[in-house]
Each structure stands twice: as C-alpha cells, then as structure tokens.
Motif scaffolding. Sequence first.
Motif, PDB file in Angstrom:
ATOM      1  N   PRO A   1       0.797  -1.228   0.000  1.00 27.12           N
ATOM      2  CA  PRO A   1       0.000   0.000   0.000  1.00 27.12           C
ATOM      3  C   PRO A   1       0.829   1.278   0.000  1.00 27.12           C
ATOM      4  O   PRO A   1       0.434   2.272  -0.611  1.00 27.12           O
ATOM      5  CB  PRO A   1      -0.841  -0.122   1.278  1.00 27.12           C
ATOM      6  N   GLU A   2       2.011   1.249   0.656  1.00 29.72           N
ATOM      7  CA  GLU A   2       2.840   2.462   0.695  1.00 29.72           C
ATOM      8  C   GLU A   2       3.268   2.893  -0.708  1.00 29.72           C
ATOM      9  O   GLU A   2       3.183   4.072  -1.065  1.00 29.72           O
ATOM     10  CB  GLU A   2       4.097   2.235   1.557  1.00 29.72           C
ATOM     11  N   ILE A   3       3.732   1.918  -1.500  1.00 33.68           N
ATOM     12  CA  ILE A   3       4.173   2.224  -2.870  1.00 33.68           C
ATOM     13  C   ILE A   3       2.972   2.599  -3.735  1.00 33.68           C
ATOM     14  O   ILE A   3       3.036   3.546  -4.530  1.00 33.68           O
ATOM     15  CB  ILE A   3       4.933   1.026  -3.482  1.00 33.68           C
ATOM     16  N   ALA A   4       1.869   1.861  -3.599  1.00 32.61           N
ATOM     17  CA  ALA A   4       0.660   2.150  -4.382  1.00 32.61           C
ATOM     18  C   ALA A   4       0.174   3.576  -4.116  1.00 32.61           C
ATOM     19  O   ALA A   4      -0.202   4.300  -5.050  1.00 32.61           O
ATOM     20  CB  ALA A   4      -0.433   1.143  -4.052  1.00 32.61           C
ATOM     21  N   ASP A   5       0.187   4.001  -2.850  1.00 32.26           N
ATOM     22  CA  ASP A   5      -0.262   5.352  -2.494  1.00 32.26           C
ATOM     23  C   ASP A   5       0.700   6.425  -2.988  1.00 32.26           C
ATOM     24  O   ASP A   5       0.287   7.539  -3.318  1.00 32.26           O
ATOM     25  CB  ASP A   5      -0.411   5.482  -0.970  1.00 32.26           C
ATOM     26  N   TYR A   6       1.992   6.072  -3.041  1.00 39.04           N
ATOM     27  CA  TYR A   6       3.001   7.068  -3.401  1.00 39.04           C
ATOM     28  C   TYR A   6       3.081   7.310  -4.907  1.00 39.04           C
ATOM     29  O   TYR A   6       3.396   8.438  -5.340  1.00 39.04           O
ATOM     30  CB  TYR A   6       4.382   6.638  -2.886  1.00 39.04           C
ATOM     31  N   ILE A   7       2.820   6.306  -5.710  1.00 33.17           N
ATOM     32  CA  ILE A   7       3.026   6.385  -7.162  1.00 33.17           C
ATOM     33  C   ILE A   7       2.388   7.631  -7.808  1.00 33.17           C
ATOM     34  O   ILE A   7       3.057   8.314  -8.601  1.00 33.17           O
ATOM     35  CB  ILE A   7       2.566   5.083  -7.850  1.00 33.17           C
TER      36      ILE A   7
ATOM     37  N   ALA B   1      -2.060   1.533 -10.098  1.00 38.49           N
ATOM     38  CA  ALA B   1      -1.505   2.880  -9.922  1.00 38.49           C
ATOM     39  C   ALA B   1      -0.503   3.203 -11.028  1.00 38.49           C
ATOM     40  O   ALA B   1      -0.483   4.315 -11.565  1.00 38.49           O
ATOM     41  CB  ALA B   1      -0.833   2.991  -8.549  1.00 38.49           C
ATOM     42  N   ILE B   2       0.326   2.216 -11.377  1.00 38.24           N
ATOM     43  CA  ILE B   2       1.299   2.425 -12.459  1.00 38.24           C
ATOM     44  C   ILE B   2       0.573   2.598 -13.793  1.00 38.24           C
ATOM     45  O   ILE B   2       0.940   3.456 -14.610  1.00 38.24           O
ATOM     46  CB  ILE B   2       2.298   1.249 -12.535  1.00 38.24           C
ATOM     47  N   LYS B   3      -0.466   1.831 -13.999  1.00 39.19           N
ATOM     48  CA  LYS B   3      -1.238   1.931 -15.242  1.00 39.19           C
ATOM     49  C   LYS B   3      -1.838   3.324 -15.405  1.00 39.19           C
ATOM     50  O   LYS B   3      -1.874   3.874 -16.513  1.00 39.19           O
ATOM     51  CB  LYS B   3      -2.352   0.872 -15.245  1.00 39.19           C
ATOM     52  N   ASN B   4      -2.292   3.915 -14.304  1.00 41.45           N
ATOM     53  CA  ASN B   4      -2.899   5.247 -14.351  1.00 41.45           C
ATOM     54  C   ASN B   4      -1.874   6.371 -14.450  1.00 41.45           C
ATOM     55  O   ASN B   4      -2.147   7.414 -15.042  1.00 41.45           O
ATOM     56  CB  ASN B   4      -3.757   5.477 -13.100  1.00 41.45           C
ATOM     57  N   THR B   5      -0.683   6.145 -13.871  1.00 37.50           N
ATOM     58  CA  THR B   5       0.307   7.218 -13.761  1.00 37.50           C
ATOM     59  C   THR B   5       1.432   7.105 -14.786  1.00 37.50           C
ATOM     60  O   THR B   5       1.909   8.120 -15.300  1.00 37.50           O
ATOM     61  CB  THR B   5       0.920   7.226 -12.343  1.00 37.50           C
ATOM     62  N   GLY B   6       1.863   5.882 -15.040  1.00 44.21           N
ATOM     63  CA  GLY B   6       3.047   5.684 -15.873  1.00 44.21           C
ATOM     64  C   GLY B   6       2.794   4.811 -17.088  1.00 44.21           C
ATOM     65  O   GLY B   6       1.792   4.950 -17.773  1.00 44.21           O
ATOM     66  N   ARG B   7       3.740   3.883 -17.311  1.00 44.61           N
ATOM     67  CA  ARG B   7       3.604   2.991 -18.470  1.00 44.61           C
ATOM     68  C   ARG B   7       3.974   1.571 -18.071  1.00 44.61           C
ATOM     69  O   ARG B   7       4.996   1.358 -17.421  1.00 44.61           O
ATOM     70  CB  ARG B   7       4.499   3.452 -19.616  1.00 44.61           C
ATOM     71  N   ILE B   8       3.129   0.622 -18.484  1.00 47.74           N
ATOM     72  CA  ILE B   8       3.384  -0.794 -18.257  1.00 47.74           C
ATOM     73  C   ILE B   8       3.732  -1.434 -19.599  1.00 47.74           C
ATOM     74  O   ILE B   8       3.010  -1.265 -20.589  1.00 47.74           O
ATOM     75  CB  ILE B   8       2.155  -1.488 -17.643  1.00 47.74           C
ATOM     76  N   VAL B   9       4.846  -2.138 -19.621  1.00 47.17           N
ATOM     77  CA  VAL B   9       5.286  -2.802 -20.855  1.00 47.17           C
ATOM     78  C   VAL B   9       5.429  -4.287 -20.561  1.00 47.17           C
ATOM     79  O   VAL B   9       6.208  -4.686 -19.692  1.00 47.17           O
ATOM     80  CB  VAL B   9       6.632  -2.239 -21.360  1.00 47.17           C
ATOM     81  N   GLU B  10       4.659  -5.098 -21.280  1.00 41.92           N
ATOM     82  CA  GLU B  10       4.716  -6.548 -21.098  1.00 41.92           C
ATOM     83  C   GLU B  10       5.475  -7.179 -22.259  1.00 41.92           C
ATOM     84  O   GLU B  10       5.070  -7.046 -23.410  1.00 41.92           O
ATOM     85  CB  GLU B  10       3.309  -7.138 -21.013  1.00 41.92           C
ATOM     86  N   PHE B  11       6.561  -7.839 -21.949  1.00 43.67           N
ATOM     87  CA  PHE B  11       7.401  -8.467 -22.970  1.00 43.67           C
ATOM     88  C   PHE B  11       7.011  -9.933 -23.097  1.00 43.67           C
ATOM     89  O   PHE B  11       7.365 -10.753 -22.249  1.00 43.67           O
ATOM     90  CB  PHE B  11       8.882  -8.318 -22.617  1.00 43.67           C
TER      91      PHE B  11
END
Length: 327
Positions: free
Chosen positions: A89-95, A120-130
């Motif tokens: 939760p700490e990382i999820a809240d911080y992202i 949270a990463i999907k909303n804020t950044g970029r997810i790349v699946e190889f």
Amino acid sequence: MKMLVEDIKNHQFKRVYLLTGEETYLRNQYKKKLRNALLPPEDTMNAASFEGKGIHPREIIDMAETMPFFADRRVILIENSGFAKNACPEIADYIPGIPDSTCIILVEAEVDKRGRVYKAIKNTGRIVEFKRQDERTLMRWVLGILKKEGKSITEETMHMLLGRTGSAMENIEQEMEKLLCYTMGRDVITASDVEEVCTEQTENRIFDMVQAITEKNQRKALELYTDLLAMKEPPMRILFLITRQFHQLLQLKKLSGQGLDKSELAKKAGIPPFALGKYQAQCRKFTDMQLRQAVEDCVDTEERVKTGRMGEQISVELLIVKYSEKK
C-alpha cells in the motif's frame, strides 16, 4: 513495447515504468536502454538500484523525494521486489505523487493485474509486457545476428535450431554464441553444426518422452526419464512438464475444429508456432478421453507424492510405465 521505444526516442518519459512479461531477454535489454536514456551511464550519483524481496518502501520513497544533483532527474531501478505482485500500500499510495524529477523503473517477472500497485502504475506511468516472440520474429532476429557475422543458414536448419533452443531469446542468444564460435572460418551454419553444438532443452526431451509413450516404446520412454534424472532434473519438475504437455495436447484437440489459423491455434494452445506441426501429429494419436485421463492421472500422481503416499521418482516412473505399456 512500441510506446516505450517512442518514449526513449523522443525523450518524453513517464515518472514510473513497469517492465514485465516472460521474455527475460527483452525485459533486460529495454531496462538498460531506458536507464541509459534517462541518465548517462556514467552518472551513478543520481541512480539507485534495489533488488529482491525485503526492500523497505520508505527507503524508496525517501530516495524518490531527493532532488537530483546537477541532472534533470533521479532514476530508481527496482528489480524482483514483488511490489507489483504482493500488496504494498505504501508504494501504491506514493506512485501518483512521484515528483517530475524522479523516474522509477520496476522490473518484475510476475505481477498481479488486479493489485493496487499495478493499477496505480497503469494510471500514472507505463506498463510494458514483454511476451514470447513468434517464430517469424525470432527467425528475423537470428538472421540479423548471422548477417552481422557474415554467416547464413537454411530455413530447414533454422527450424531445427529453434526446435532445440525453444522460444526464449536469452537461451537462443547463448546457443548462437556457441554456434558462431564452432563455425568460425565458415560462412554457412549446417544442421550437423546445430546437432553437434546446441543443447536440447528439457522440454524437447519431455516431448520425445511423450512421443515414445504414444508409440508404446516403453524402453525409450524410461531411458529418456533416466537421462533427465541424470541431468539433475527434479522428478516433480519432470511431472509438471509431462502434465503441461498432455494439457497442451488436450487444448489442441479441443481447438482443432474451430477453423483457427496456425498462429492463433499455437497461441491459444500455448505451443511455440514452430513446434505446432509436431504437436498436431502427436495429438492425433490420442482420443479426447485419453488426454483427459492422462491429465487427471498426472494430477493424482502429484497428490500422492505431496501426501507422502509415494516417492517422487517412482511415482513418475509408474506413470510413464502405465501410458507406454503395450496392451
């Protein structure tokens, strides 16, 4: 992957990236490319790396909040932390609040797409699946490596090479290095070169074992099992691979009448495209009921081992004997 390439090319970066997927080679390649695009490789003052379980989220957050020193950004690389799989939760809240002066790169083999960190990463950044690459892409990649070295290979030999190495690019690269050294001074890589140098993957031996079972060649099936044990393969891993292959054959049997093209059929059955023909030939030797029973027997064998009713090595041997016995 295309969007990540664009980010690197245009130097327009997100504040957080998650690199995941089963293709380890590509994951590692793009981890390096992204890291070096964000910061010069020699800038270690503004770069921090964390690896493995047990990383304290507070340490990551404190580092992320620290302003970069004579640079545009601070880069934090986190590998195999489990943050994107287990609840953190700490990382999820911080992202969402990561400062513009920081970029966090998470490299994780496994993720939970329903988890808060992933979302949270999907909303804020970029997810790349190889993902594992298809046969055509792998062939182009191998040909590119050979072209740089001034070597060539026939299509038939290429199929033989990929059949031995499997579709994992990291393994293909290692086998290619061996081949290039072995054929130094020659322009053409032959089938005999591949046979002589390239290590056959465990999965291929499992395929051959199931093939021997279908042919009721008990002696060969047991010899292959003995070979795998001699290679220090744990009996339960061998059982897992046998179970997986019977399950793939069952899936292939179900999908065969649906009019799918070869690439789609291979994808849905979880089979490398270049091995589809071999699997189809093997599949035709079983009825749907036989494959269902084989999967059930594999599951029962695992249960007997886990409950202590039978030893690992003998349980797998008895399974092989049962299905390779001539009736």
